[in-house]
Design a protein around this motif. Structure first.
Motif, PDB file in Angstrom:
ATOM      1  N   ALA B  43      35.086  44.730  54.962  1.00  0.00           N
ATOM      2  CA  ALA B  43      36.401  44.101  54.736  1.00  0.00           C
ATOM      3  C   ALA B  43      36.416  43.368  53.394  1.00  0.00           C
ATOM      4  O   ALA B  43      37.401  43.427  52.642  1.00  0.00           O
ATOM      5  N   HIS B  44      35.295  42.695  53.079  1.00  0.00           N
ATOM      6  CA  HIS B  44      35.208  42.008  51.776  1.00  0.00           C
ATOM      7  C   HIS B  44      35.292  43.027  50.635  1.00  0.00           C
ATOM      8  O   HIS B  44      35.990  42.800  49.643  1.00  0.00           O
ATOM      9  N   PHE B  45      34.576  44.152  50.783  1.00  0.00           N
ATOM     10  CA  PHE B  45      34.601  45.180  49.730  1.00  0.00           C
ATOM     11  C   PHE B  45      36.021  45.722  49.539  1.00  0.00           C
ATOM     12  O   PHE B  45      36.443  45.983  48.418  1.00  0.00           O
ATOM     13  N   THR B  46      36.736  45.877  50.650  1.00  0.00           N
ATOM     14  CA  THR B  46      38.106  46.402  50.562  1.00  0.00           C
ATOM     15  C   THR B  46      39.004  45.444  49.777  1.00  0.00           C
ATOM     16  O   THR B  46      39.788  45.880  48.926  1.00  0.00           O
ATOM     17  N   VAL B  47      38.860  44.151  50.041  1.00  0.00           N
ATOM     18  CA  VAL B  47      39.674  43.159  49.318  1.00  0.00           C
ATOM     19  C   VAL B  47      39.364  43.238  47.818  1.00  0.00           C
ATOM     20  O   VAL B  47      40.276  43.215  46.975  1.00  0.00           O
ATOM     21  N   LEU B  48      38.084  43.355  47.488  1.00  0.00           N
ATOM     22  CA  LEU B  48      37.689  43.430  46.072  1.00  0.00           C
ATOM     23  C   LEU B  48      38.230  44.704  45.418  1.00  0.00           C
ATOM     24  O   LEU B  48      38.656  44.691  44.265  1.00  0.00           O
ATOM     25  N   ARG B  49      38.218  45.807  46.182  1.00  0.00           N
ATOM     26  CA  ARG B  49      38.706  47.076  45.635  1.00  0.00           C
ATOM     27  C   ARG B  49      40.226  47.031  45.431  1.00  0.00           C
ATOM     28  O   ARG B  49      40.742  47.496  44.427  1.00  0.00           O
ATOM     29  N   GLU B  50      40.919  46.425  46.399  1.00  0.00           N
ATOM     30  CA  GLU B  50      42.378  46.333  46.283  1.00  0.00           C
ATOM     31  C   GLU B  50      42.797  45.446  45.102  1.00  0.00           C
ATOM     32  O   GLU B  50      43.853  45.654  44.515  1.00  0.00           O
ATOM     33  N   ALA B  51      41.951  44.470  44.761  1.00  0.00           N
ATOM     34  CA  ALA B  51      42.245  43.608  43.611  1.00  0.00           C
ATOM     35  C   ALA B  51      41.795  44.264  42.306  1.00  0.00           C
ATOM     36  O   ALA B  51      41.939  43.662  41.233  1.00  0.00           O
ATOM     37  N   ASP B  52      41.239  45.474  42.392  1.00  0.00           N
ATOM     38  CA  ASP B  52      40.754  46.223  41.221  1.00  0.00           C
ATOM     39  C   ASP B  52      39.621  45.480  40.493  1.00  0.00           C
ATOM     40  O   ASP B  52      39.519  45.530  39.270  1.00  0.00           O
ATOM     41  N   LEU B  53      38.804  44.758  41.265  1.00  0.00           N
ATOM     42  CA  LEU B  53      37.684  44.030  40.665  1.00  0.00           C
ATOM     43  C   LEU B  53      36.380  44.816  40.774  1.00  0.00           C
ATOM     44  O   LEU B  53      35.409  44.496  40.086  1.00  0.00           O
ATOM     45  N   VAL B  54      36.341  45.786  41.679  1.00  0.00           N
ATOM     46  CA  VAL B  54      35.165  46.666  41.785  1.00  0.00           C
ATOM     47  C   VAL B  54      35.633  48.120  41.855  1.00  0.00           C
ATOM     48  O   VAL B  54      36.769  48.402  42.223  1.00  0.00           O
ATOM     49  N   ASP B  55      34.712  49.011  41.490  1.00  0.00           N
ATOM     50  CA  ASP B  55      34.973  50.442  41.546  1.00  0.00           C
ATOM     51  C   ASP B  55      34.012  51.032  42.571  1.00  0.00           C
ATOM     52  O   ASP B  55      32.852  50.629  42.630  1.00  0.00           O
ATOM     53  N   MET B  56      34.519  51.947  43.402  1.00  0.00           N
ATOM     54  CA  MET B  56      33.664  52.535  44.435  1.00  0.00           C
ATOM     55  C   MET B  56      33.463  54.021  44.156  1.00  0.00           C
ATOM     56  O   MET B  56      34.427  54.711  43.817  1.00  0.00           O
ATOM     57  N   GLY B  60      26.605  61.190  47.620  1.00  0.00           N
ATOM     58  CA  GLY B  60      25.980  61.708  48.841  1.00  0.00           C
ATOM     59  C   GLY B  60      26.467  60.913  50.033  1.00  0.00           C
ATOM     60  O   GLY B  60      27.676  60.786  50.247  1.00  0.00           O
ATOM     61  N   LYS B  61      25.509  60.328  50.775  1.00  0.00           N
ATOM     62  CA  LYS B  61      25.909  59.544  51.953  1.00  0.00           C
ATOM     63  C   LYS B  61      26.103  58.064  51.623  1.00  0.00           C
ATOM     64  O   LYS B  61      26.531  57.288  52.463  1.00  0.00           O
ATOM     65  N   THR B  62      25.706  57.688  50.414  1.00  0.00           N
ATOM     66  CA  THR B  62      25.803  56.268  50.076  1.00  0.00           C
ATOM     67  C   THR B  62      27.062  55.985  49.251  1.00  0.00           C
ATOM     68  O   THR B  62      27.578  56.853  48.549  1.00  0.00           O
ATOM     69  N   VAL B  63      27.492  54.731  49.360  1.00  0.00           N
ATOM     70  CA  VAL B  63      28.650  54.276  48.584  1.00  0.00           C
ATOM     71  C   VAL B  63      28.136  53.306  47.528  1.00  0.00           C
ATOM     72  O   VAL B  63      27.431  52.349  47.855  1.00  0.00           O
ATOM     73  N   VAL B  64      28.458  53.584  46.265  1.00  0.00           N
ATOM     74  CA  VAL B  64      27.976  52.745  45.162  1.00  0.00           C
ATOM     75  C   VAL B  64      29.150  51.932  44.610  1.00  0.00           C
ATOM     76  O   VAL B  64      30.235  52.477  44.371  1.00  0.00           O
ATOM     77  N   TYR B  65      28.904  50.631  44.437  1.00  0.00           N
ATOM     78  CA  TYR B  65      29.937  49.759  43.871  1.00  0.00           C
ATOM     79  C   TYR B  65      29.557  49.361  42.456  1.00  0.00           C
ATOM     80  O   TYR B  65      28.393  49.118  42.157  1.00  0.00           O
ATOM     81  N   ARG B  66      30.565  49.329  41.595  1.00  0.00           N
ATOM     82  CA  ARG B  66      30.370  48.874  40.213  1.00  0.00           C
ATOM     83  C   ARG B  66      31.381  47.781  39.895  1.00  0.00           C
ATOM     84  O   ARG B  66      32.507  47.789  40.408  1.00  0.00           O
ATOM     85  N   LEU B  67      30.971  46.861  39.035  1.00  0.00           N
ATOM     86  CA  LEU B  67      31.839  45.758  38.638  1.00  0.00           C
ATOM     87  C   LEU B  67      32.974  46.283  37.763  1.00  0.00           C
ATOM     88  O   LEU B  67      32.752  47.154  36.924  1.00  0.00           O
ATOM     89  N   LYS B  68      34.177  45.763  37.978  1.00  0.00           N
ATOM     90  CA  LYS B  68      35.326  46.172  37.158  1.00  0.00           C
ATOM     91  C   LYS B  68      36.147  44.935  36.798  1.00  0.00           C
ATOM     92  O   LYS B  68      37.327  44.837  37.141  1.00  0.00           O
ATOM     93  N   LEU B  69      35.493  43.984  36.132  1.00  0.00           N
ATOM     94  CA  LEU B  69      36.132  42.703  35.805  1.00  0.00           C
ATOM     95  C   LEU B  69      36.550  42.678  34.344  1.00  0.00           C
ATOM     96  O   LEU B  69      35.737  42.998  33.478  1.00  0.00           O
ATOM     97  N   SER B  70      37.797  42.273  34.080  1.00  0.00           N
ATOM     98  CA  SER B  70      38.155  42.002  32.680  1.00  0.00           C
ATOM     99  C   SER B  70      37.528  40.655  32.305  1.00  0.00           C
ATOM    100  O   SER B  70      37.056  39.924  33.190  1.00  0.00           O
ATOM    101  N   ILE B  71      37.551  40.336  31.023  1.00  0.00           N
ATOM    102  CA  ILE B  71      36.955  39.061  30.590  1.00  0.00           C
ATOM    103  C   ILE B  71      37.736  37.886  31.176  1.00  0.00           C
ATOM    104  O   ILE B  71      37.155  36.881  31.585  1.00  0.00           O
ATOM    105  N   LEU B  72      39.046  38.057  31.254  1.00  0.00           N
ATOM    106  CA  LEU B  72      39.882  37.005  31.853  1.00  0.00           C
ATOM    107  C   LEU B  72      39.488  36.784  33.313  1.00  0.00           C
ATOM    108  O   LEU B  72      39.339  35.636  33.771  1.00  0.00           O
ATOM    109  N   GLU B  73      39.304  37.887  34.053  1.00  0.00           N
ATOM    110  CA  GLU B  73      38.906  37.771  35.463  1.00  0.00           C
ATOM    111  C   GLU B  73      37.494  37.198  35.583  1.00  0.00           C
ATOM    112  O   GLU B  73      37.193  36.445  36.508  1.00  0.00           O
TER     113      GLU B  73
END
Lengths: 135, 103
Positions: B43-56, B60-73
Motif C-alpha cells: 500500500a505504501h509503494f502504491t501511494v509513492l507510485r501514484e505520487a510519481d515519486l518512484v518507478d516500478m 521476472g518474478k521480482t518487482v524493482v523500484y527506482r527513485l523518481k524525485l525531482s530536486i524540488l521533491e
C-alpha cells in the motif's frame, strides 16, 4: 508540468520572458522603474528557468536494465542538484550584484556547475566501464 | 502536488525514498527493512507510485523500484524529515513530562 509537457512549458516560459521584458521596457521608458530593471528581471527569470529544468532532470529515468546499479540515476541526481543550485545562484547574482559585475559572476556560477557536471559524467563513465570489465 | 505531500507525510514512505537513494531495490529488499506486513508495504509503494515519486519495473518474478524525485521533491523530502524529527522529539519530551507529572 515541467516533466510531462516540456515543449508547452518551454513555450509558456518564453512568452513570459517576452511579456515581462516588454512590460519593463515600457515602464523604464516612462521612468516607472530603473533602467537596469528589465535586464535584471529577464536574467532572474532565466536563472529560475534553469533551476526548474535542473530540478526536473532526475525525473527522466534511463531505461531500466537488469542489474542496474543506479550509477546513471546518481549522476542525474547530482546534475539536477548542481543545475538547480546554479540556476538559483544565477538569479541571486542578477538580483543582488551591481549590474557591471553581474554578467561575470553569473557566468562563473554556471560555468563552475557545468565543469562539475562534466567531472561527474567522466567519473560515472569510468565507473561503468570498470563495472563492465569486472563483470 | 497534493499526492506528493500525502506521500511525504508518512515516515515509512520517507524512509523508503531514503533507501532508494542508494540505487534501485526490489520490493522484498525494501520490505525487509520494515516490521510491516507485505500488504501494508504494498500500500505504501502504491501511494509513492501514484505520487510519481518512484518507478516500478517487473524483472521476472521480482518487482524493482527506482527513485523518481525531482530536486524540488527531494528538498521537500529533506524538509519533511527535519520537521518529522523535531515533532517526534517534541512529542516524546511532552509525554516524558506528562509521565513525570510536570506540565
Amino acid at each position: 508540468m515541467m516533466t510531462r509537457k516540456p515543449i508547452l512549458s518551454g513555450i509558456l516560459f518564453g512568452l513570459l520572458i517576452l511579456i515581462v521584458a516588454l512590460a519593463l521596457k515600457f515602464a523604464a521608458a516612462r521612468h516607472l522603474v530603473s533602467v537596469d530593471m528589465p535586464m535584471r528581471a529577464i536574467q532572474i527569470l532565466v536563472g529560475l528557468m534553469m533551476a526548474l529544468y535542473g530540478s526536473a532532470i532526475p525525473k527522466k529515468l534511463p531505461r531500466f536494465r537488469e542489474g542496474d546499479n543506479g550509477l546513471v540515476q546518481s549522476l542525474q541526481r547530482t546534475t539536477g542538484w548542481l543545475l538547480t543550485v546554479a540556476g538559483l545562484g544565477y538569479a541571486a547574482v542578477w538580483a543582488l550584484v551591481p549590474l557591471s559585475e553581474a554578467a561575470g559572476w553569473s557566468m562563473a556560477v554556471v560555468g563552475a556547475a557545468i565543469a562539475l557536471v562534466a567531472v561527474f559524467v567522466v567519473r560515472t563513465h569510468l565507473a561503468q566501464r570498470a563495472g563492465r570489465a569486472t563483470g | 502536488m497534493n499526492a506528493v505531500f500525502k506521500a511525504l507525510a508518512d515516515p515509512t514512505r520517507r524512509r523508503v525514498l531514503e533507501l532508494l537513494k542508494s540505487g534501485p531495490k526490489t520490493a522484498g529488499e525494501l520490505s525487509d527493512q520494515f516490521p510491516f506486513s507485505k500488504p501494508t508495504m504494498s500500500a505504501h509503494f502504491t501511494v509513492l507510485r501514484e505520487a510519481d515519486l518512484v518507478d516500478m519495473q517487473k524483472s521476472g518474478k521480482t518487482v524493482v523500484y527506482r527513485l523518481k524525485l525531482s530536486i524540488l521533491e527531494d528538498a521537500l523530502l529533506s524538509f519533511a524529515d527535519a520537521v518529522g524529527v523535531v515533532s517526534r522529539n517534541v512529542t516524546a519530551s511532552k509525554s516524558r513530562a506528562l509521565k513525570k507529572g510536570t506540565p
